[in-house]
Write an enzyme that holds these catalytic residues in place. Structure first.
Site, mmCIF file in Angstrom:
data_model
loop_
_atom_site.group_PDB
_atom_site.id
_atom_site.type_symbol
_atom_site.label_atom_id
_atom_site.label_comp_id
_atom_site.label_asym_id
_atom_site.label_seq_id
_atom_site.Cartn_x
_atom_site.Cartn_y
_atom_site.Cartn_z
ATOM 1 N N ASN A 33 0.865 -1.005 -0.006
ATOM 2 C CA ASN A 33 0.133 -0.173 -0.014
ATOM 3 C C ASN A 33 0.867 1.457 0.129
ATOM 4 O O ASN A 33 0.501 2.205 -0.661
ATOM 5 C CB ASN A 33 -0.866 0.009 1.115
ATOM 6 C CG ASN A 33 -1.930 -1.152 1.405
ATOM 7 O OD1 ASN A 33 -2.215 -1.645 0.162
ATOM 8 N ND2 ASN A 33 -2.091 -1.395 2.536
ATOM 9 N N TYR A 98 -6.918 -12.946 8.946
ATOM 10 C CA TYR A 98 -5.934 -13.240 8.090
ATOM 11 C C TYR A 98 -5.731 -14.626 7.590
ATOM 12 O O TYR A 98 -6.220 -15.478 8.525
ATOM 13 C CB TYR A 98 -4.452 -12.882 8.634
ATOM 14 C CG TYR A 98 -4.269 -11.222 8.780
ATOM 15 C CD1 TYR A 98 -4.071 -10.635 7.773
ATOM 16 C CD2 TYR A 98 -4.782 -10.952 10.300
ATOM 17 C CE1 TYR A 98 -3.898 -9.189 8.147
ATOM 18 C CE2 TYR A 98 -4.705 -9.327 10.294
ATOM 19 C CZ TYR A 98 -4.261 -8.648 9.392
ATOM 20 O OH TYR A 98 -4.287 -7.109 9.455
ATOM 21 N N ASN A 160 3.721 -0.587 13.117
ATOM 22 C CA ASN A 160 2.619 -1.507 12.522
ATOM 23 C C ASN A 160 2.425 -2.544 13.280
ATOM 24 O O ASN A 160 2.665 -3.698 12.814
ATOM 25 C CB ASN A 160 2.666 -1.604 11.013
ATOM 26 C CG ASN A 160 1.516 -1.289 10.342
ATOM 27 O OD1 ASN A 160 0.416 -0.985 10.714
ATOM 28 N ND2 ASN A 160 1.656 -1.414 9.029
ATOM 29 N N GLY A 224 -4.212 14.566 14.115
ATOM 30 C CA GLY A 224 -3.191 15.137 13.087
ATOM 31 C C GLY A 224 -1.660 14.295 13.222
ATOM 32 O O GLY A 224 -2.083 12.976 13.659
ATOM 33 N N ALA A 249 -5.137 3.927 5.643
ATOM 34 C CA ALA A 249 -4.976 5.358 5.769
ATOM 35 C C ALA A 249 -3.527 5.428 6.231
ATOM 36 O O ALA A 249 -2.778 6.542 5.741
ATOM 37 C CB ALA A 249 -5.770 6.033 6.810
ATOM 38 N N GLY A 250 -3.005 4.638 7.233
ATOM 39 C CA GLY A 250 -1.937 4.695 7.785
ATOM 40 C C GLY A 250 -0.747 4.329 6.847
ATOM 41 O O GLY A 250 0.232 5.117 6.645
ATOM 42 N N ASP A 251 -1.074 3.442 5.768
ATOM 43 C CA ASP A 251 -0.120 3.128 4.695
ATOM 44 C C ASP A 251 0.020 4.335 3.682
ATOM 45 O O ASP A 251 1.095 4.574 3.206
ATOM 46 C CB ASP A 251 -0.376 1.819 3.968
ATOM 47 C CG ASP A 251 -0.552 0.663 4.963
ATOM 48 O OD1 ASP A 251 0.004 0.639 6.137
ATOM 49 O OD2 ASP A 251 -1.340 -0.007 4.757
#
Length: 303
Positions: A33, A98, A160, A224, A249-251
């Site tokens: 990503n 997973y 992560n 933020g 979103a984080g990736d």
């Protein structure tokens, strides 16, 4: 193509639950990503991994080709499978399931790391997941970091945390060792609280700076991003949105941050750009489909 940003880790085929209950197929995996987000922000990007010699693995190669991500050192392993995950949505947000044990990506070894390819990049990006999937993968990441540091390639690390993959104490030991060797630390607040034992964002930033990072960009969700260097720190505001699906979103933040940092050399400007990209990425379902391109991000920043 020699990439400027080289990402290493595990791609996963995604099945994302839709409002009618169906699961829509797509592509995911944190560093994949990140690679696509960086490519959509205009960076020259490559990916390094092993995939199953199956339909899913080949679909990733097709995806990266469409996105302009170099795959010169991606290996297809006969007899091994490409990992899969499912995203379900409920009142508490999204959750993940997973099917990844024994995936081709988990079989990567230190000797599979191409030295010249890593050395030629400007940034190597890895994550805690890249190291959590197997002991050999953890060692392969450390080998890539070793090459990068010897050749002047910057190292970017996103902790992560995934406790389904390893116990917290091992996650702490390995990710702290990785963070101690990185130049750019990209932790998220919730993970960092568990890994560092600290609650205060400034205390967490101090923790990673003291380990050795030159830049810490700590994502704070709706609050933020706290960007800290040895000399200064600043909170960079988020762009308020109503999220549809925050799966990657984080990736997206990571890829956009690294692309913009290469473009501007300014970590605070990179965080402002990445916050906007991450906000836009939550406006549709799936990891990849909603990721914005550079023009979309710049338009949001201009208001």
């Amino acid at each position: 193509m020699q990439p400027d940003i080289l990402c290493l880790g595990e791609p996963l085929l995604e099945f994302n639950q839709q409002p009618d209950g169906r699961y829509l197929p797509g592509h995911g995996g944190d560093t994949s990503n990140c690679a696509i987000a960086a490519a959509r922000s205009g960076a020259k990007v490559g990916f390094l991994t092993s995939l199953g010699d199956d339909l899913f693995g080949r679909s990733f190669c097709d995806l990266w080709a469409r996105e302009g991500v170099d795959t010169a050192h991606v290996k297809l392993r006969p007899g091994a499978h490409t990992g899969i995950y499912f995203v379900s949505h409920g009142p508490g947000g999204h959750s993940f399931s997973y099917l990844r044990a024994g995936s081709a990506s988990s079989l990567i070894r230190p000797e599979d790391i191409p030295e010249a390819y890593v050395a030629g990049a400007k940034i190597l990006h890895v994550s805690g997941i890249s190291q959590a999937i197997s002991d050999s993968a953890a060692d392969a990441v450390f080998r890539a970091i070793e090459i990068a540091r010897a050749k002047g390639t910057l190292v970017s690390y996103d902790s992560n945390l995934r406790l389904q993959l390893w116990p917290l104490e091992r996650a702490k030991a390995v990710t702290h060792a990785g963070m101690a060797l990185c130049d750019i630390a990209l932790p998220g607040l919730d993970d960092a609280k568990q890994l560092t034992g600290r609650e205060d964002p400034d205390g967490i930033a101090d923790f990673y700076l003291e380990l050795g990072a030159s830049i810490v960009a700590l994502t704070l969700g709706e609050a933020g991003t706290l960007v800290a260097t040895v000399e200064t720190r600043r909170r960079v505001p988020a762009h308020p949105v109503t999220p549809v699906d925050a799966t990657a979103a984080g990736d997206t933040f990571d890829g956009a941050f690294l692309a913009e940092y290469l473009h501007s050399g300014d970590p605070f400007a990179a965080a402002a750009y990445a916050n906007a990209a991450a906000a836009l990425s939550t406006q549709g379902y799936g990891a990849v489909a909603p990721m914005p391109r550079r023009d979309d991000v710049l338009a949001l920043l201009k208001g």
